[in-house]
Write a protein that holds these residues in place. Structure first.
Motif, PDB file in Angstrom:
ATOM      1  N   THR A 296       3.366   5.791  -2.577  1.00  0.00           N
ATOM      2  CA  THR A 296       4.437   6.937  -2.596  1.00  0.00           C
ATOM      3  C   THR A 296       5.186   6.553  -3.932  1.00  0.00           C
ATOM      4  O   THR A 296       6.114   7.522  -4.255  1.00  0.00           O
ATOM      5  CB  THR A 296       5.332   6.783  -1.496  1.00  0.00           C
ATOM      6  N   GLY A 297       4.854   5.758  -4.604  1.00  0.00           N
ATOM      7  CA  GLY A 297       5.696   5.168  -5.973  1.00  0.00           C
ATOM      8  C   GLY A 297       6.850   4.752  -5.633  1.00  0.00           C
ATOM      9  O   GLY A 297       7.798   4.288  -6.658  1.00  0.00           O
ATOM     10  N   ALA A 298       7.554   4.487  -4.281  1.00  0.00           N
ATOM     11  CA  ALA A 298       8.719   3.712  -4.152  1.00  0.00           C
ATOM     12  C   ALA A 298       8.579   2.382  -4.413  1.00  0.00           C
ATOM     13  O   ALA A 298       7.385   1.671  -4.306  1.00  0.00           O
ATOM     14  CB  ALA A 298       8.842   3.761  -2.390  1.00  0.00           C
ATOM     15  N   GLN A 299       9.486   1.413  -4.765  1.00  0.00           N
ATOM     16  CA  GLN A 299       9.846   0.271  -5.163  1.00  0.00           C
ATOM     17  C   GLN A 299      10.005  -0.550  -3.729  1.00  0.00           C
ATOM     18  O   GLN A 299       9.448  -1.800  -3.871  1.00  0.00           O
ATOM     19  CB  GLN A 299      10.794  -0.016  -6.190  1.00  0.00           C
ATOM     20  N   ARG A 300      10.372   0.016  -2.567  1.00  0.00           N
ATOM     21  CA  ARG A 300      10.864  -0.771  -1.618  1.00  0.00           C
ATOM     22  C   ARG A 300      10.562   0.126  -0.431  1.00  0.00           C
ATOM     23  O   ARG A 300      10.394   1.201  -0.419  1.00  0.00           O
ATOM     24  CB  ARG A 300      12.261  -1.313  -1.433  1.00  0.00           C
ATOM     25  N   VAL A 301      10.770  -0.513   0.824  1.00  0.00           N
ATOM     26  CA  VAL A 301      10.697   0.413   2.059  1.00  0.00           C
ATOM     27  C   VAL A 301      11.672   0.000   3.088  1.00  0.00           C
ATOM     28  O   VAL A 301      12.405  -1.174   2.908  1.00  0.00           O
ATOM     29  CB  VAL A 301       9.412   0.046   2.786  1.00  0.00           C
TER      30      VAL A 301
ATOM     31  N   ARG B 216       0.857  -1.326  -0.065  1.00  0.00           N
ATOM     32  CA  ARG B 216       0.035   0.006   0.015  1.00  0.00           C
ATOM     33  C   ARG B 216       0.920   1.391  -0.038  1.00  0.00           C
ATOM     34  O   ARG B 216       0.489   2.265  -0.792  1.00  0.00           O
ATOM     35  CB  ARG B 216      -0.943  -0.115   1.419  1.00  0.00           C
ATOM     36  N   VAL B 217       2.018   1.170   0.888  1.00  0.00           N
ATOM     37  CA  VAL B 217       2.831   2.310   0.872  1.00  0.00           C
ATOM     38  C   VAL B 217       3.643   2.480  -0.534  1.00  0.00           C
ATOM     39  O   VAL B 217       3.812   3.648  -0.901  1.00  0.00           O
ATOM     40  CB  VAL B 217       3.723   2.189   2.081  1.00  0.00           C
ATOM     41  N   CYS B 218       3.949   1.383  -1.161  1.00  0.00           N
ATOM     42  CA  CYS B 218       4.577   1.368  -2.271  1.00  0.00           C
ATOM     43  C   CYS B 218       3.837   2.088  -3.196  1.00  0.00           C
ATOM     44  O   CYS B 218       4.140   2.919  -4.202  1.00  0.00           O
ATOM     45  CB  CYS B 218       5.230   0.137  -2.775  1.00  0.00           C
TER      46      CYS B 218
END
Length: 293
Positions: free
Chosen positions: A72-77, A67-69
């Motif tokens: 935010t458009g991020a691939q990883r966390v 959900r966060v990816c």
């Protein structure tokens, strides 16, 4: 604007047993999210079961990561897990390393908790005391989830307890060994399957007579009582987790003068701070940033 802790990937703070995001003015990670955000980090606190086994919580965490990816458009966390949250984060990284850039264990029982061992011994499986204790703690976990607006999350206190014992964590480690030291008290591999692993923790130092006004802190006193039941790491534990049991990946330090709840900034207001937990989180985010994470 301060962007010294603006990591490439978002940071997720993963709570431990009986954890929560916010209840009224109270936060599990007290002041930590704000301190990180003020230094430029994108920070999220996923809400997972307050009490359940590591795998169930880990699957819930993976849902939040996706959900966060997407958000935010991020691939990883980057995952920072406190206590059982460290085991939860390890599960997510082991099963979906393409979604996790790093795992940081803060006071994590990576080799089991002697406090959990003693509690497990106190409640014989199948007996009435165990049934009552399990029902009450599960009900408490359900209450925590309900008042934070997440009553749908499954709760199972006895499964959580079993997952934190030395026996339970040993079984967990056979399936998810990433970052574990080969020798007790040593460091594990910092980089495994494209995921970085770090850990830091504290121990209770000094006698009760040296505590001054901190003796008025009921949380610290509880940690001291739990720590007195340790039989292996009797002199070096934070009340819930032994120093060497907390080791995972690159060990930044495992003897900060902090008890198990101090590492999430739950300090008595009258206590003189020799180590500021907020600073530890911000400095760690800077380390992650410098690693390109």
């Amino acid at each position: 604007m301060d962007d010294s802790a603006n990591t490439h990937y978002p940071i997720l703070l993963v709570h431990g047993l009986f954890g929560f995001g916010r209840i009224g003015p109270f936060n599990y990670f007290k002041g930590i999210k704000d301190a990180l955000a003020e230094s430029g980090a994108r920070v999220f606190v996923p809400i997972i079961s307050a009490a359940n086994n590591n795998e169930t919580r880990g699957e819930q965490l993976l849902e939040h990561i996706r959900r966060v990816c997407t958000q935010t458009g991020a691939q990883r966390v980057n995952l920072i897990g406190h206590s059982q949250g460290a085991l939860t984060a390890r599960y997510a990284a082991a099963t979906a390393p393409h979604l996790v850039a790093s795992v940081t264990s803060v006071s994590g029982p990576n080799h089991g908790s002697e406090a959990a061992d003693r509690m497990r011994q106190a409640f014989v499986p199948g007996t009435l005391p165990e049934t009552i204790a399990g029902a009450l703690t599960t009900a408490f976990s359900t209450f925590l989830s309900a008042i934070t607006g997440h009553s749908q999350l499954p709760q199972h206190a006895l499964e959580a307890l079993n997952a934190l014992t030395t026996e339970g964590v040993t079984a967990f480690n056979l399936k998810y060994p990433q970052g574990l030291p080969e020798t007790r008290g040593g460091m594990g591999a910092e980089y495994v399957n494209d995921v970085f692993y770090y850990s830091w923790s504290g121990i209770i130092k000094g006698s009760r007579l040296s505590e001054s006004l901190n003796l008025l802190d009921p949380l610290h006193n509880a940690c001291r009582v739990f720590g007195s039941f340790f039989t292996r790491e009797t002199k070096e534990n934070d009340g819930m987790v032994g120093r060497f049991s907390s080791h995972l990946g690159h060990v930044i330090r495992s003897d900060y003068p902090l008890d198990h709840l101090d590492t999430i900034n739950h300090l008595a207001p009258m206590r003189k701070k020799t180590v500021n937990p907020l600073t530890l989180y911000v400095e760690h985010a800077k380390l992650l940033k410098n690693k390109g994470l």
